[in-house]
Design a protein around this motif. Structure first.
Motif, PDB file in Angstrom:
ATOM      1  N   VAL A  66       0.848  -1.196   0.000  1.00 47.16           N
ATOM      2  CA  VAL A  66       0.000   0.000   0.000  1.00 47.16           C
ATOM      3  C   VAL A  66       0.884   1.247   0.000  1.00 47.16           C
ATOM      4  O   VAL A  66       1.772   1.385   0.831  1.00 47.16           O
ATOM      5  N   VAL A  67       0.616   2.137  -0.947  1.00 46.30           N
ATOM      6  CA  VAL A  67       1.309   3.411  -1.027  1.00 46.30           C
ATOM      7  C   VAL A  67       0.328   4.497  -0.604  1.00 46.30           C
ATOM      8  O   VAL A  67      -0.824   4.491  -1.024  1.00 46.30           O
ATOM      9  N   ARG A  68       0.789   5.410   0.238  1.00 45.30           N
ATOM     10  CA  ARG A  68      -0.043   6.525   0.694  1.00 45.30           C
ATOM     11  C   ARG A  68       0.323   7.778  -0.085  1.00 45.30           C
ATOM     12  O   ARG A  68       1.500   8.077  -0.261  1.00 45.30           O
ATOM     13  N   LEU A  69      -0.689   8.510  -0.528  1.00 44.51           N
ATOM     14  CA  LEU A  69      -0.491   9.761  -1.255  1.00 44.51           C
ATOM     15  C   LEU A  69      -1.274  10.881  -0.603  1.00 44.51           C
ATOM     16  O   LEU A  69      -2.405  10.681  -0.168  1.00 44.51           O
ATOM     17  N   ARG A  70      -0.673  12.039  -0.581  1.00 46.49           N
ATOM     18  CA  ARG A  70      -1.392  13.252  -0.206  1.00 46.49           C
ATOM     19  C   ARG A  70      -1.648  14.010  -1.498  1.00 46.49           C
ATOM     20  O   ARG A  70      -0.714  14.314  -2.248  1.00 46.49           O
ATOM     21  N   VAL A  71      -2.913  14.320  -1.767  1.00 55.32           N
ATOM     22  CA  VAL A  71      -3.301  15.089  -2.942  1.00 55.32           C
ATOM     23  C   VAL A  71      -3.853  16.424  -2.449  1.00 55.32           C
ATOM     24  O   VAL A  71      -4.713  16.460  -1.571  1.00 55.32           O
ATOM     25  N   ASP A  72      -3.335  17.501  -3.010  1.00 57.55           N
ATOM     26  CA  ASP A  72      -3.791  18.837  -2.633  1.00 57.55           C
ATOM     27  C   ASP A  72      -4.492  19.498  -3.802  1.00 57.55           C
ATOM     28  O   ASP A  72      -4.080  19.349  -4.952  1.00 57.55           O
ATOM     29  N   SER A  73      -5.555  20.228  -3.479  1.00 63.02           N
ATOM     30  CA  SER A  73      -6.336  20.964  -4.466  1.00 63.02           C
ATOM     31  C   SER A  73      -6.613  22.353  -3.916  1.00 63.02           C
ATOM     32  O   SER A  73      -6.552  22.569  -2.703  1.00 63.02           O
ATOM     33  N   LEU A  74      -6.939  23.264  -4.812  1.00 70.39           N
ATOM     34  CA  LEU A  74      -7.247  24.614  -4.370  1.00 70.39           C
ATOM     35  C   LEU A  74      -8.607  24.697  -3.685  1.00 70.39           C
ATOM     36  O   LEU A  74      -8.804  25.517  -2.799  1.00 70.39           O
ATOM     37  N   ASP A  75      -9.571  23.866  -4.119  1.00 67.01           N
ATOM     38  CA  ASP A  75     -10.880  23.869  -3.465  1.00 67.01           C
ATOM     39  C   ASP A  75     -11.484  22.464  -3.435  1.00 67.01           C
ATOM     40  O   ASP A  75     -11.015  21.552  -4.095  1.00 67.01           O
ATOM     41  N   ARG A  76     -12.549  22.334  -2.663  1.00 68.92           N
ATOM     42  CA  ARG A  76     -13.191  21.044  -2.414  1.00 68.92           C
ATOM     43  C   ARG A  76     -13.883  20.457  -3.647  1.00 68.92           C
ATOM     44  O   ARG A  76     -14.156  19.271  -3.696  1.00 68.92           O
ATOM     45  N   ARG A  77     -14.182  21.277  -4.634  1.00 67.89           N
ATOM     46  CA  ARG A  77     -14.898  20.779  -5.808  1.00 67.89           C
ATOM     47  C   ARG A  77     -14.120  19.688  -6.546  1.00 67.89           C
ATOM     48  O   ARG A  77     -14.717  18.881  -7.254  1.00 67.89           O
ATOM     49  N   ALA A  78     -12.815  19.647  -6.387  1.00 62.12           N
ATOM     50  CA  ALA A  78     -12.009  18.608  -7.043  1.00 62.12           C
ATOM     51  C   ALA A  78     -12.372  17.215  -6.544  1.00 62.12           C
ATOM     52  O   ALA A  78     -12.182  16.232  -7.250  1.00 62.12           O
ATOM     53  N   TYR A  79     -12.931  17.130  -5.335  1.00 63.17           N
ATOM     54  CA  TYR A  79     -13.259  15.839  -4.728  1.00 63.17           C
ATOM     55  C   TYR A  79     -14.745  15.494  -4.830  1.00 63.17           C
ATOM     56  O   TYR A  79     -15.164  14.445  -4.378  1.00 63.17           O
ATOM     57  N   ALA A  80     -15.534  16.372  -5.426  1.00 61.71           N
ATOM     58  CA  ALA A  80     -16.965  16.130  -5.577  1.00 61.71           C
ATOM     59  C   ALA A  80     -17.214  15.154  -6.723  1.00 61.71           C
ATOM     60  O   ALA A  80     -16.470  15.117  -7.706  1.00 61.71           O
ATOM     61  N   ALA A  81     -18.266  14.355  -6.585  1.00 63.50           N
ATOM     62  CA  ALA A  81     -18.626  13.393  -7.639  1.00 63.50           C
ATOM     63  C   ALA A  81     -18.934  14.149  -8.914  1.00 63.50           C
ATOM     64  O   ALA A  81     -19.407  15.279  -8.854  1.00 63.50           O
ATOM     65  N   PRO A  82     -18.629  13.624 -10.039  1.00 70.60           N
ATOM     66  CA  PRO A  82     -18.170  12.273 -10.381  1.00 70.60           C
ATOM     67  C   PRO A  82     -16.653  12.091 -10.345  1.00 70.60           C
ATOM     68  O   PRO A  82     -16.163  11.014 -10.647  1.00 70.60           O
ATOM     69  N   ARG A  83     -15.876  13.106 -10.023  1.00 73.82           N
ATOM     70  CA  ARG A  83     -14.428  13.028  -9.840  1.00 73.82           C
ATOM     71  C   ARG A  83     -13.661  12.584 -11.087  1.00 73.82           C
ATOM     72  O   ARG A  83     -12.652  11.895 -10.994  1.00 73.82           O
ATOM     73  N   ARG A  84     -14.096  12.949 -12.260  1.00 76.69           N
ATOM     74  CA  ARG A  84     -13.401  12.536 -13.494  1.00 76.69           C
ATOM     75  C   ARG A  84     -11.989  13.098 -13.573  1.00 76.69           C
ATOM     76  O   ARG A  84     -11.048  12.387 -13.919  1.00 76.69           O
ATOM     77  N   ASP A  85     -11.828  14.386 -13.251  1.00 79.35           N
ATOM     78  CA  ASP A  85     -10.491  14.990 -13.296  1.00 79.35           C
ATOM     79  C   ASP A  85      -9.562  14.358 -12.265  1.00 79.35           C
ATOM     80  O   ASP A  85      -8.388  14.109 -12.531  1.00 79.35           O
ATOM     81  N   LEU A  86     -10.101  14.085 -11.083  1.00 76.30           N
ATOM     82  CA  LEU A  86      -9.300  13.455 -10.039  1.00 76.30           C
ATOM     83  C   LEU A  86      -8.899  12.041 -10.458  1.00 76.30           C
ATOM     84  O   LEU A  86      -7.751  11.639 -10.271  1.00 76.30           O
ATOM     85  N   GLN A  87      -9.825  11.275 -11.030  1.00 72.07           N
ATOM     86  CA  GLN A  87      -9.516   9.921 -11.500  1.00 72.07           C
ATOM     87  C   GLN A  87      -8.441   9.962 -12.583  1.00 72.07           C
ATOM     88  O   GLN A  87      -7.495   9.188 -12.564  1.00 72.07           O
ATOM     89  N   ARG A  88      -8.568  10.894 -13.511  1.00 77.26           N
ATOM     90  CA  ARG A  88      -7.584  11.029 -14.595  1.00 77.26           C
ATOM     91  C   ARG A  88      -6.207  11.389 -14.019  1.00 77.26           C
ATOM     92  O   ARG A  88      -5.186  10.836 -14.409  1.00 77.26           O
ATOM     93  N   PHE A  89      -6.188  12.332 -13.085  1.00 83.13           N
ATOM     94  CA  PHE A  89      -4.938  12.733 -12.437  1.00 83.13           C
ATOM     95  C   PHE A  89      -4.300  11.545 -11.717  1.00 83.13           C
ATOM     96  O   PHE A  89      -3.100  11.281 -11.866  1.00 83.13           O
ATOM     97  N   LEU A  90      -5.122  10.811 -10.959  1.00 88.01           N
ATOM     98  CA  LEU A  90      -4.585   9.686 -10.196  1.00 88.01           C
ATOM     99  C   LEU A  90      -4.153   8.530 -11.094  1.00 88.01           C
ATOM    100  O   LEU A  90      -3.278   7.752 -10.718  1.00 88.01           O
ATOM    101  N   SER A  91      -4.728   8.418 -12.286  1.00 89.41           N
ATOM    102  CA  SER A  91      -4.260   7.399 -13.232  1.00 89.41           C
ATOM    103  C   SER A  91      -2.825   7.689 -13.647  1.00 89.41           C
ATOM    104  O   SER A  91      -1.998   6.779 -13.744  1.00 89.41           O
TER     105      SER A  91
END
Length: 143
Positions: A66-91
């Motif tokens: 298991v690898v732990r990551l800290r992801v930072d964003s400017l605002d909370r909307r990056a973590y709101a569903a459907p999270r396509r940008d976040l999924q793409r970034f994490l890929s």
């Protein structure tokens, strides 16, 4: 009056201590304080492995995969569903993680928005690296 004086002395002492010491006081469970982003996205997302050194779990270090990551964003909307940008970034981040750490089985994601923990999630190899997680309420912990 004495409480106010004690509080002012505490604030003064913290203002003269080093930044890593202050971060450790605020967040004692983190093994390392990230000093710079490891991956930066055009949308403002950044990622850094935790701890900063020794983040890849190896059998010699009794690694769990298991690898732990800290992801930072400017605002909370990056973590709101459907999270396509976040999924793409994490890929993209996952690809980099696998290059350096091929034995990874899961990636734990701790998402922060403006310094407040806003998201907890994971990507699992056995589930095709699809992001699973939940956005935290407004009472996220300031880190």
């Amino acid at each position: 009056m004495i409480r106010l004086l004690a509080f002012c002395l505490l604030l003064t002492a913290l203002s003269f201590s080093s930044a890593p010491a202050q971060n450790l006081l605020r967040d004692p469970d983190r093994a390392a304080v990230p000093t710079r982003p490891w991956v930066v996205d055009r949308t403002g997302l950044t990622a850094v492995p935790l701890p900063a050194r020794g983040w890849c779990p190896t059998p010699e270090l009794d690694g769990s995969g298991v690898v732990r990551l800290r992801v930072d964003s400017l605002d909370r909307r990056a973590y709101a569903a459907p999270r396509r940008d976040l999924q793409r970034f994490l890929s993209g981040v996952r690809f980099l993680v696998q290059q350096d750490c091929p034995q990874v089985q899961a990636i734990e994601v701790q998402g922060y928005a403006a310094g407040t923990r806003s998201f907890l999630g994971s990507l699992l190899r056995e589930e095709g690296w699809t992001l699973q997680g939940a956005q935290l309420g407004n009472s996220g912990i300031r880190r």
